[in-house]
Design a protein around this motif. Sequence first.
Motif, mmCIF file in Angstrom:
data_model
loop_
_atom_site.group_PDB
_atom_site.id
_atom_site.type_symbol
_atom_site.label_atom_id
_atom_site.label_comp_id
_atom_site.label_asym_id
_atom_site.label_seq_id
_atom_site.Cartn_x
_atom_site.Cartn_y
_atom_site.Cartn_z
ATOM 1 N N ALA A 1 -28.050 21.820 7.470
ATOM 2 C CA ALA A 1 -28.901 21.099 7.175
ATOM 3 C C ALA A 1 -28.325 20.008 5.588
ATOM 4 C CB ALA A 1 -29.907 22.529 5.853
ATOM 5 N N SER A 2 -28.701 18.929 5.358
ATOM 6 C CA SER A 2 -28.559 17.908 4.358
ATOM 7 C C SER A 2 -29.081 16.881 4.032
ATOM 8 C CB SER A 2 -27.618 16.397 4.660
ATOM 9 O OG SER A 2 -27.773 16.128 5.901
ATOM 10 N N GLY A 3 -29.079 16.525 2.654
ATOM 11 C CA GLY A 3 -29.677 15.957 1.867
ATOM 12 C C GLY A 3 -29.949 16.141 0.162
ATOM 13 N N GLY A 4 -29.476 17.654 0.164
ATOM 14 C CA GLY A 4 -29.942 18.167 -0.961
ATOM 15 C C GLY A 4 -28.783 17.567 -2.549
ATOM 16 N N GLY A 5 -28.790 17.817 -3.253
ATOM 17 C CA GLY A 5 -28.464 17.600 -4.777
ATOM 18 C C GLY A 5 -29.463 17.919 -5.978
ATOM 19 N N TYR B 1 -32.057 25.121 0.298
ATOM 20 C CA TYR B 1 -33.021 25.533 1.725
ATOM 21 C C TYR B 1 -32.309 25.313 3.155
ATOM 22 C CZ TYR B 1 -36.606 23.061 -1.846
ATOM 23 O OH TYR B 1 -37.778 23.381 -2.496
ATOM 24 N N TYR B 2 -33.143 25.477 3.806
ATOM 25 C CA TYR B 2 -32.761 26.609 4.556
ATOM 26 C C TYR B 2 -34.004 25.747 5.932
ATOM 27 C CZ TYR B 2 -29.374 29.622 2.345
ATOM 28 O OH TYR B 2 -29.153 30.390 1.291
ATOM 29 N N GLY C 1 -27.738 25.923 4.952
ATOM 30 C CA GLY C 1 -28.367 25.692 3.671
ATOM 31 C C GLY C 1 -28.002 24.701 3.175
ATOM 32 N N THR C 2 -28.990 23.936 1.769
ATOM 33 C CA THR C 2 -28.331 22.655 1.720
ATOM 34 C C THR C 2 -29.386 22.926 -0.093
ATOM 35 O OG1 THR C 2 -28.200 20.113 1.298
ATOM 36 C CG2 THR C 2 -30.540 21.260 1.663
ATOM 37 N N GLN C 3 -28.256 22.659 -1.278
ATOM 38 C CA GLN C 3 -28.623 22.934 -2.128
ATOM 39 C C GLN C 3 -29.668 21.471 -3.018
ATOM 40 O OE1 GLN C 3 -28.254 25.937 -4.914
ATOM 41 N NE2 GLN C 3 -30.153 24.831 -5.901
ATOM 42 N N VAL C 4 -30.646 22.218 -3.731
ATOM 43 C CA VAL C 4 -31.490 21.107 -4.719
ATOM 44 C C VAL C 4 -31.786 21.788 -5.585
ATOM 45 C CG1 VAL C 4 -34.285 19.739 -4.593
ATOM 46 C CG2 VAL C 4 -32.136 20.505 -2.400
#
Length: 118
Positions: free
Chosen positions: A5-9, A93-94, A111-114
Amino acid sequence: VQLQASGGGLVQAGGSVRLSCAASGRSVSMHYMGWFRQAPGKGREFVAGINWRGSSTDYADSVKGRFTISRDNAKNTVYLQMNSLKVEDTAVYYCARRRIGTEDFDVWGQGTQVTVSS
């Protein structure tokens, strides 16, 4: 199979983010795929899901009308477009793959953090 997973921020409330979930090792094109999230101090909750064809989607009530799940089987990738973000959308987010013929999600991404700021 592995899910990345990618794209968080960090994004301001009202903003948008698109998450990607890229599968490697094996195709997930025949699998129902889902996005989940876990906020601090809370359990993991279902956010959105999509069938293998991309013809049917499911959403948690809290994100309906704001989030859109989609997939590109040629790229072995699932997306989550998140619009009109709220502070309460802040979470890790997973993405996950559901085992065919079951309701069980058996493969999970890291997981990626938003983080949504007010």
